[in-house]
Design a protein around this motif. Structure first.
Motif, PDB file in Angstrom:
ATOM      1  N   GLN A  70      45.827 -23.939   4.597  1.00 50.64           N
ATOM      2  CA  GLN A  70      44.375 -24.165   4.660  1.00 50.64           C
ATOM      3  C   GLN A  70      44.046 -25.628   4.377  1.00 50.64           C
ATOM      4  OE1 GLN A  70      43.075 -20.993   1.949  1.00 50.64           O
ATOM      5  NE2 GLN A  70      41.854 -20.204   3.657  1.00 50.64           N
ATOM      6  N   GLU A  71      44.734 -26.242   3.413  1.00 45.46           N
ATOM      7  CA  GLU A  71      44.521 -27.655   3.111  1.00 45.46           C
ATOM      8  C   GLU A  71      44.963 -28.534   4.281  1.00 45.46           C
ATOM      9  OE1 GLU A  71      45.016 -27.498  -1.757  1.00 45.46           O
ATOM     10  OE2 GLU A  71      46.811 -27.734  -0.500  1.00 45.46           O
TER      11      GLU A  71
ATOM     12  N   THR B  41      48.700 -26.459   0.989  1.00 43.82           N
ATOM     13  CA  THR B  41      48.671 -25.149   1.628  1.00 43.82           C
ATOM     14  C   THR B  41      48.329 -25.313   3.111  1.00 43.82           C
ATOM     15  OG1 THR B  41      46.304 -24.790   1.287  1.00 43.82           O
ATOM     16  CG2 THR B  41      47.806 -24.112  -0.524  1.00 43.82           C
TER      17      THR B  41
ATOM     18  N   GLN C  77      51.662 -20.498  10.878  1.00 39.88           N
ATOM     19  CA  GLN C  77      52.710 -21.415  10.399  1.00 39.88           C
ATOM     20  C   GLN C  77      53.740 -21.686  11.486  1.00 39.88           C
ATOM     21  OE1 GLN C  77      54.119 -19.166   7.013  1.00 39.88           O
ATOM     22  NE2 GLN C  77      52.996 -20.472   5.579  1.00 39.88           N
TER      23      GLN C  77
ATOM     24  N   GLU D 200      49.016 -15.399   8.920  1.00 40.04           N
ATOM     25  CA  GLU D 200      49.354 -16.753   8.498  1.00 40.04           C
ATOM     26  C   GLU D 200      50.769 -17.120   8.940  1.00 40.04           C
ATOM     27  OE1 GLU D 200      49.749 -19.190   4.387  1.00 40.04           O
ATOM     28  OE2 GLU D 200      47.761 -18.343   4.815  1.00 40.04           O
TER      29      GLU D 200
ATOM     30  N   TYR E  79      52.123 -30.996   5.095  1.00 42.65           N
ATOM     31  CA  TYR E  79      52.214 -29.559   4.840  1.00 42.65           C
ATOM     32  C   TYR E  79      53.671 -29.101   4.823  1.00 42.65           C
ATOM     33  CZ  TYR E  79      52.269 -24.582   5.845  1.00 42.65           C
ATOM     34  OH  TYR E  79      52.553 -23.241   5.818  1.00 42.65           O
TER      35      TYR E  79
END
Length: 117
Positions: free
Chosen positions: A4-5, A2, A28, A24, A114
């Motif tokens: 966040q990851e 994700t 991105q 978001e 990602y």
């Protein structure tokens, strides 16, 4: 992975960037554009060539981009090299380059992971 990851992997601050960009989707978008930014490559090339004025501009640009994206780890090292170049401590700037390179590699790898998953 994700978003966040991805931020956790590159040691950034996801909540901070989300607060700055408000969505978001925008995070991105700009994270995706980061890898096409040429300031890191320009910093490497000009510092190795001894063109310290251009190296300063490249480092300053990299610092600003990483600050805006809350890429905390890379921001910190790019800030350090920017300040070394600003104060004309060129030996220190050359010594700091491997740290910036390592932080950039870590950031780029996290972004690629990602984007790939």
């Amino acid at each position: 992975m994700t978003l966040q990851e991805c931020y956790a992997a590159l040691e950034g601050d996801y909540q901070e960037v989300l607060g700055r960009l408000y969505s978001e989707a925008l995070v991105q978008k700009f994270v995706g554009k980061f890898l096409s930014d040429k300031s890191f490559q320009l910093l490497q090339d000009t510092l190795k060539a001894g063109d310290y004025e251009e190296a300063f501009r490249a480092a300053h640009t990299l610092k600003g981009v990483t600050q805006n994206l809350s890429f905390t780890r890379l921001y910190q090292s790019s800030h350090e090299i920017t300040e070394a170049l600003r104060t004309k401590d060129y030996d220190l700037a050359v010594q700091l380059l491997p740290k910036v390179e390592g932080d950039y590699t870590r950031t780029a790898e996290a972004i690629r992971a990602y984007q790939g998953g």
